[in-house]
Design a protein around this motif. Structure first.
Motif, PDB file in Angstrom:
ATOM      1  N   GLY A  35      42.248  95.313   2.201  1.00 41.97           N
ATOM      2  CA  GLY A  35      42.405  94.225   3.138  1.00 41.97           C
ATOM      3  C   GLY A  35      42.422  94.659   4.580  1.00 41.97           C
ATOM      4  O   GLY A  35      42.313  95.836   4.905  1.00 41.97           O
ATOM      5  N   TRP A  36      42.544  93.652   5.434  1.00 40.52           N
ATOM      6  CA  TRP A  36      42.607  93.847   6.869  1.00 40.52           C
ATOM      7  C   TRP A  36      43.833  93.166   7.438  1.00 40.52           C
ATOM      8  O   TRP A  36      44.151  92.028   7.075  1.00 40.52           O
ATOM      9  CB  TRP A  36      41.356  93.287   7.550  1.00 40.52           C
ATOM     10  N   TYR A  37      44.502  93.864   8.320  1.00 42.44           N
ATOM     11  CA  TYR A  37      45.632  93.340   9.066  1.00 42.44           C
ATOM     12  C   TYR A  37      45.347  93.547  10.545  1.00 42.44           C
ATOM     13  O   TYR A  37      44.535  94.393  10.916  1.00 42.44           O
ATOM     14  CB  TYR A  37      46.924  94.057   8.674  1.00 42.44           C
ATOM     15  N   ARG A  38      46.008  92.782  11.391  1.00 42.03           N
ATOM     16  CA  ARG A  38      45.789  92.947  12.816  1.00 42.03           C
ATOM     17  C   ARG A  38      47.100  92.854  13.576  1.00 42.03           C
ATOM     18  O   ARG A  38      48.058  92.226  13.122  1.00 42.03           O
ATOM     19  CB  ARG A  38      44.798  91.909  13.348  1.00 42.03           C
ATOM     20  N   GLN A  39      47.117  93.479  14.733  1.00 40.96           N
ATOM     21  CA  GLN A  39      48.293  93.471  15.576  1.00 40.96           C
ATOM     22  C   GLN A  39      47.884  93.370  17.037  1.00 40.96           C
ATOM     23  O   GLN A  39      47.146  94.215  17.544  1.00 40.96           O
ATOM     24  CB  GLN A  39      49.136  94.729  15.357  1.00 40.96           C
ATOM     25  N   ALA A  40      48.356  92.321  17.678  1.00 42.95           N
ATOM     26  CA  ALA A  40      48.131  92.125  19.101  1.00 42.95           C
ATOM     27  C   ALA A  40      49.346  92.631  19.867  1.00 42.95           C
ATOM     28  O   ALA A  40      50.449  92.710  19.310  1.00 42.95           O
ATOM     29  CB  ALA A  40      47.885  90.650  19.402  1.00 42.95           C
ATOM     30  N   PRO A  41      49.186  92.973  21.140  1.00 42.18           N
ATOM     31  CA  PRO A  41      50.328  93.448  21.932  1.00 42.18           C
ATOM     32  C   PRO A  41      51.485  92.461  21.914  1.00 42.18           C
ATOM     33  O   PRO A  41      51.293  91.264  22.129  1.00 42.18           O
ATOM     34  CB  PRO A  41      49.744  93.598  23.335  1.00 42.18           C
ATOM     35  N   GLY A  42      52.671  92.968  21.645  1.00 39.10           N
ATOM     36  CA  GLY A  42      53.850  92.132  21.625  1.00 39.10           C
ATOM     37  C   GLY A  42      54.035  91.297  20.381  1.00 39.10           C
ATOM     38  O   GLY A  42      54.985  90.512  20.305  1.00 39.10           O
ATOM     39  N   LYS A  43      53.153  91.443  19.417  1.00 35.53           N
ATOM     40  CA  LYS A  43      53.235  90.667  18.192  1.00 35.53           C
ATOM     41  C   LYS A  43      53.371  91.575  16.978  1.00 35.53           C
ATOM     42  O   LYS A  43      53.057  92.757  17.022  1.00 35.53           O
ATOM     43  CB  LYS A  43      51.999  89.774  18.030  1.00 35.53           C
ATOM     44  N   GLN A  44      53.849  90.980  15.896  1.00 38.00           N
ATOM     45  CA  GLN A  44      53.955  91.712  14.646  1.00 38.00           C
ATOM     46  C   GLN A  44      52.590  91.825  13.979  1.00 38.00           C
ATOM     47  O   GLN A  44      51.701  91.000  14.197  1.00 38.00           O
ATOM     48  CB  GLN A  44      54.932  91.014  13.697  1.00 38.00           C
ATOM     49  N   ALA A  91      42.828  91.908  18.930  1.00 39.55           N
ATOM     50  CA  ALA A  91      43.889  92.706  18.337  1.00 39.55           C
ATOM     51  C   ALA A  91      43.313  94.026  17.853  1.00 39.55           C
ATOM     52  O   ALA A  91      42.097  94.226  17.850  1.00 39.55           O
ATOM     53  CB  ALA A  91      44.538  91.963  17.167  1.00 39.55           C
ATOM     54  N   ILE A  92      44.195  94.911  17.450  1.00 40.97           N
ATOM     55  CA  ILE A  92      43.770  96.092  16.721  1.00 40.97           C
ATOM     56  C   ILE A  92      43.771  95.726  15.245  1.00 40.97           C
ATOM     57  O   ILE A  92      44.769  95.219  14.729  1.00 40.97           O
ATOM     58  CB  ILE A  92      44.700  97.293  16.969  1.00 40.97           C
ATOM     59  N   TYR A  93      42.670  95.971  14.594  1.00 48.06           N
ATOM     60  CA  TYR A  93      42.530  95.633  13.189  1.00 48.06           C
ATOM     61  C   TYR A  93      42.691  96.888  12.341  1.00 48.06           C
ATOM     62  O   TYR A  93      42.027  97.904  12.581  1.00 48.06           O
ATOM     63  CB  TYR A  93      41.169  94.990  12.927  1.00 48.06           C
ATOM     64  N   TYR A  94      43.568  96.801  11.352  1.00 44.52           N
ATOM     65  CA  TYR A  94      43.877  97.934  10.493  1.00 44.52           C
ATOM     66  C   TYR A  94      43.427  97.670   9.068  1.00 44.52           C
ATOM     67  O   TYR A  94      43.690  96.610   8.508  1.00 44.52           O
ATOM     68  CB  TYR A  94      45.378  98.213  10.477  1.00 44.52           C
ATOM     69  N   CYS A  95      42.786  98.642   8.494  1.00 46.15           N
ATOM     70  CA  CYS A  95      42.395  98.577   7.099  1.00 46.15           C
ATOM     71  C   CYS A  95      43.576  98.997   6.224  1.00 46.15           C
ATOM     72  O   CYS A  95      44.324  99.914   6.570  1.00 46.15           O
ATOM     73  CB  CYS A  95      41.205  99.502   6.854  1.00 46.15           C
ATOM     74  N   ASN A  96      43.737  98.326   5.102  1.00 50.40           N
ATOM     75  CA  ASN A  96      44.805  98.643   4.161  1.00 50.40           C
ATOM     76  C   ASN A  96      44.256  98.722   2.749  1.00 50.40           C
ATOM     77  O   ASN A  96      43.465  97.877   2.337  1.00 50.40           O
ATOM     78  CB  ASN A  96      45.908  97.582   4.228  1.00 50.40           C
ATOM     79  N   ILE A  97      44.681  99.740   2.036  1.00 48.38           N
ATOM     80  CA  ILE A  97      44.289  99.930   0.645  1.00 48.38           C
ATOM     81  C   ILE A  97      45.544 100.110  -0.203  1.00 48.38           C
ATOM     82  O   ILE A  97      46.439 100.863   0.175  1.00 48.38           O
ATOM     83  CB  ILE A  97      43.376 101.160   0.465  1.00 48.38           C
ATOM     84  N   GLN A  98      45.599  99.424  -1.329  1.00 48.05           N
ATOM     85  CA  GLN A  98      46.629  99.645  -2.327  1.00 48.05           C
ATOM     86  C   GLN A  98      45.955 100.324  -3.505  1.00 48.05           C
ATOM     87  O   GLN A  98      45.070  99.742  -4.133  1.00 48.05           O
ATOM     88  CB  GLN A  98      47.271  98.324  -2.756  1.00 48.05           C
TER      89      GLN A  98
END
Length: 120
Positions: A35-44, A91-98
């Motif tokens: 999946g993909w997650y994202r984080q903008a400045p000042g946000k979770q 935002a910065i988008y982060y890849c996630n693998i389980q």
């Protein structure tokens, strides 16, 4: 022992499109979900979209209808096609693998992130 390499981020105008890619490598035995997650400045950090290895998907309401997540199980790669981009998508988008690894662990693994910036 697991490496995730993200690509496809960049600067686009509102209404434009981007296709993010994440390739997983290393001591992977089996992947449960990507999946993909994202984080903008000042946000979770927040979920954008996830997909299981059998095709089940989940999207954040903010991107539903504008984004499509897909995967190539043979290549351990996940993609996120994002259309009709909005400044709020910046935002910065982060890849996630389980995944299960050769060492017998089942855990979350994260990429280092790729920047998406939407102007206008």
């Amino acid at each position: 022992q697991v490496q995730l390499v993200e690509s496809g981020g960049g600067l686009v105008q509102a209404g434009g499109s981007l296709r993010l890619s994440c390739a997983a490598s290393g001591s992977i035995v089996s992947i449960y979900a990507m999946g993909w997650y994202r984080q903008a400045p000042g946000k979770q950090r927040e979920l954008v979209a996830t997909i299981t290895s059998v095709g089940g998907t989940n999207y954040a309401t903010s991107v539903k209808g504008r984004s499509t997540i897909s995967r190539d199980n043979a290549k351990n790669t996940v993609y996120l096609q994002m259309n009709s981009l909005k400044p709020e998508d910046t935002a910065i988008y982060y890849c996630n693998i389980q995944a299960w690894t050769q060492g017998g662990e089942f855990d979350n693994y994260w990429g280092q992130g790729t920047q998406v910036t939407v102007s206008s």
